[in-house]
Design an enzyme around this catalytic site. Structure first.
Site, short mmCIF file in Angstrom:
data_model
loop_
_atom_site.label_atom_id
_atom_site.label_comp_id
_atom_site.label_asym_id
_atom_site.label_seq_id
_atom_site.Cartn_x
_atom_site.Cartn_y
_atom_site.Cartn_z
N HIS A 24 -7.52 -4.46 9.70
CA HIS A 24 -7.20 -4.24 8.29
C HIS A 24 -5.94 -4.98 7.88
O HIS A 24 -5.04 -5.21 8.69
CB HIS A 24 -7.16 -2.75 7.93
CG HIS A 24 -5.96 -1.98 8.38
ND1 HIS A 24 -6.04 -0.69 8.85
CD2 HIS A 24 -4.65 -2.30 8.44
CE1 HIS A 24 -4.83 -0.27 9.15
NE2 HIS A 24 -3.97 -1.22 8.91
N GLU A 71 -9.86 -1.93 4.63
CA GLU A 71 -10.50 -1.60 5.90
C GLU A 71 -11.78 -2.42 6.10
O GLU A 71 -12.30 -3.00 5.14
CB GLU A 71 -10.86 -0.11 5.90
CG GLU A 71 -9.65 0.82 5.77
CD GLU A 71 -8.85 0.96 7.07
OE1 GLU A 71 -8.89 0.04 7.90
OE2 GLU A 71 -8.18 1.99 7.23
N ASP A 129 0.82 -1.20 0.00
CA ASP A 129 0.00 0.00 0.00
C ASP A 129 0.86 1.26 0.00
O ASP A 129 2.09 1.20 0.15
CB ASP A 129 -0.98 0.01 1.19
CG ASP A 129 -0.34 -0.43 2.51
OD1 ASP A 129 0.90 -0.35 2.62
OD2 ASP A 129 -1.08 -0.83 3.42
N ASN A 148 -8.00 -2.56 13.78
CA ASN A 148 -9.38 -2.86 13.35
C ASN A 148 -9.42 -4.07 12.42
O ASN A 148 -10.43 -4.33 11.79
CB ASN A 148 -10.00 -1.64 12.67
CG ASN A 148 -9.21 -1.22 11.43
OD1 ASN A 148 -8.23 -1.86 11.08
ND2 ASN A 148 -9.64 -0.16 10.79
C1 GLP Z 1 -0.55 0.27 8.55
C2 GLP Z 1 -0.21 -0.47 7.23
C3 GLP Z 1 -0.49 -1.94 7.35
C4 GLP Z 1 0.10 -2.41 8.67
C5 GLP Z 1 -0.70 -1.86 9.81
C6 GLP Z 1 -0.15 -2.18 11.19
O1 GLP Z 1 -1.61 1.11 8.43
N1 GLP Z 1 -0.86 0.04 6.07
O2 GLP Z 1 0.04 -2.62 6.23
O3 GLP Z 1 0.06 -3.82 8.73
O4 GLP Z 1 -0.93 -0.48 9.67
O5 GLP Z 1 0.92 -1.36 11.51
P1 GLP Z 1 1.89 -1.55 12.75
O6 GLP Z 1 2.78 -2.68 12.39
O7 GLP Z 1 2.64 -0.26 12.83
O8 GLP Z 1 1.04 -1.84 13.92
#
Ligand code: GLP
Length: 266
Positions: free
Chosen positions: A156, A161, A83, A154
């Site tokens: 995702h 989402e 992403d 959440n």
């Molecule tokens: C972000 C990314 C995701 C990631 C998630 C968790 O928004 N777009 O690909 O897996 O949030 O992030 P973190 O590892 O910082 O908890």
């Protein structure tokens, strides 16, 4: 398997619980290195889907260390990132292109034209087409040998989402522009510094593309992920918890957790 790892079968999902986040990252790096080796042997290249966020940072540090030590080359590796914020410039320190450059691409021998991150500068009128093109590139490369994933609080995956689509519709979502969920934008304040600065749109690889990967590694660490990990693995399979959709392809998914993230699995 290391003596201090626990292997669980949670309603058909493969879960490995490591004693701490470092051990979980090392295990993820071991699996990624093995997949690179096998894919290069079988089809002379390895196509990896990569994730950002805080969780995989130590995985990339571990992979870069293995490269420095001479045990891992990325010359035949092709990468597609999950992403990117939209709109954003690639040199913006908050872009995922910048994240990947800092944490992996500039530290290993991967040719620059084998690294793909969705372009956050594409004009709005062409964003959907650029996203669709990303899926076609992955297909033309023979699909993903591996998709590395993290999980949002959440549920995702990438920036897919929670939604009220049917399961059938959700598992067929292509790569596309999206609006971020309030939980995601709240969590992003950590990166952006203040709520007003958070970019609320993104381009994400779709759930269909993620589920088509030949192996999926989900890495989740720390107590903040315990509740959503348990809901994803033990609650209903539903697009309101996107990570629960990984159970539709459970045989090729490995959940790598640390003890705090596994705390609510029972
Ligand atoms: C972000 C990314 C995701 C990631 C998630 C968790 O928004 N777009 O690909 O897996 O949030 O992030 P973190 O590892 O910082 O908890």
């Amino acid at each position: 398997m290391a003596a201090d790892e626990r292997k669980l079968d949670v309603d058909g999902s493969h879960v490995i619980v490591c004693p701490n986040a470092e051990a979980a990252s090392r295990l993820a790096a071991d699996r990624i290195a093995a997949i690179i080796e096998a894919a290069e042997r079988d089809r002379s290249k390895a196509v990896l889907g990569l994730a950002t966020g805080a969780t995989p940072e130590t995985v990339y540090a571990e992979l870069a260390a293995r490269h420095r030590a001479g045990s891992l080359s990325f010359q035949k590796v092709v990468t597609y990132n999950l992403d990117e914020y939209y709109p954003i410039q690639p040199l913006d320190p908050l872009s995922y292109r910048h994240y990947m450059h800092q944490r992996l691409f500039s530290l290993v021998d991967i040719p620059a034209n084998q690294t793909h991150v969705i372009d956050g500068t594409v004009p709005a009128a062409f964003a959907a087409e650029h996203a669709a093109q990303f899926d076609r590139w992955i297909e033309a490369d023979g699909g993903l040998d591996l998709q590395l994933l993290g999980i949002g609080r959440n549920g995702h995956i990438g920036f897919n989402e929670p939604s009220d689509l049917s399961v059938e519709e959700a598992i067929n979502l292509p790569t596309r522009p999206v609006e971020l969920h309030p939980v995601t934008t709240t969590d992003a304040v950590r990166e952006f510094g203040s709520a007003e600065k958070v970019i609320t749109q993104a381009l994400t690889v779709g759930i269909k593309t993620i589920l088509a990967a030949r192996v999926i590694l989900m890495l989740a660490t720390g107590p903040r992920k315990a509740e959503i990990v348990a809901r994803s693995l033990k609650g209903p399979i539903t697009p309101t918890v996107p990570a629960s959709l990984l159970r539709t392809v459970a045989e090729k998914v490995v959940w790598i957790l640390d003890e705090p993230a596994a705390a609510e699995l029972g």
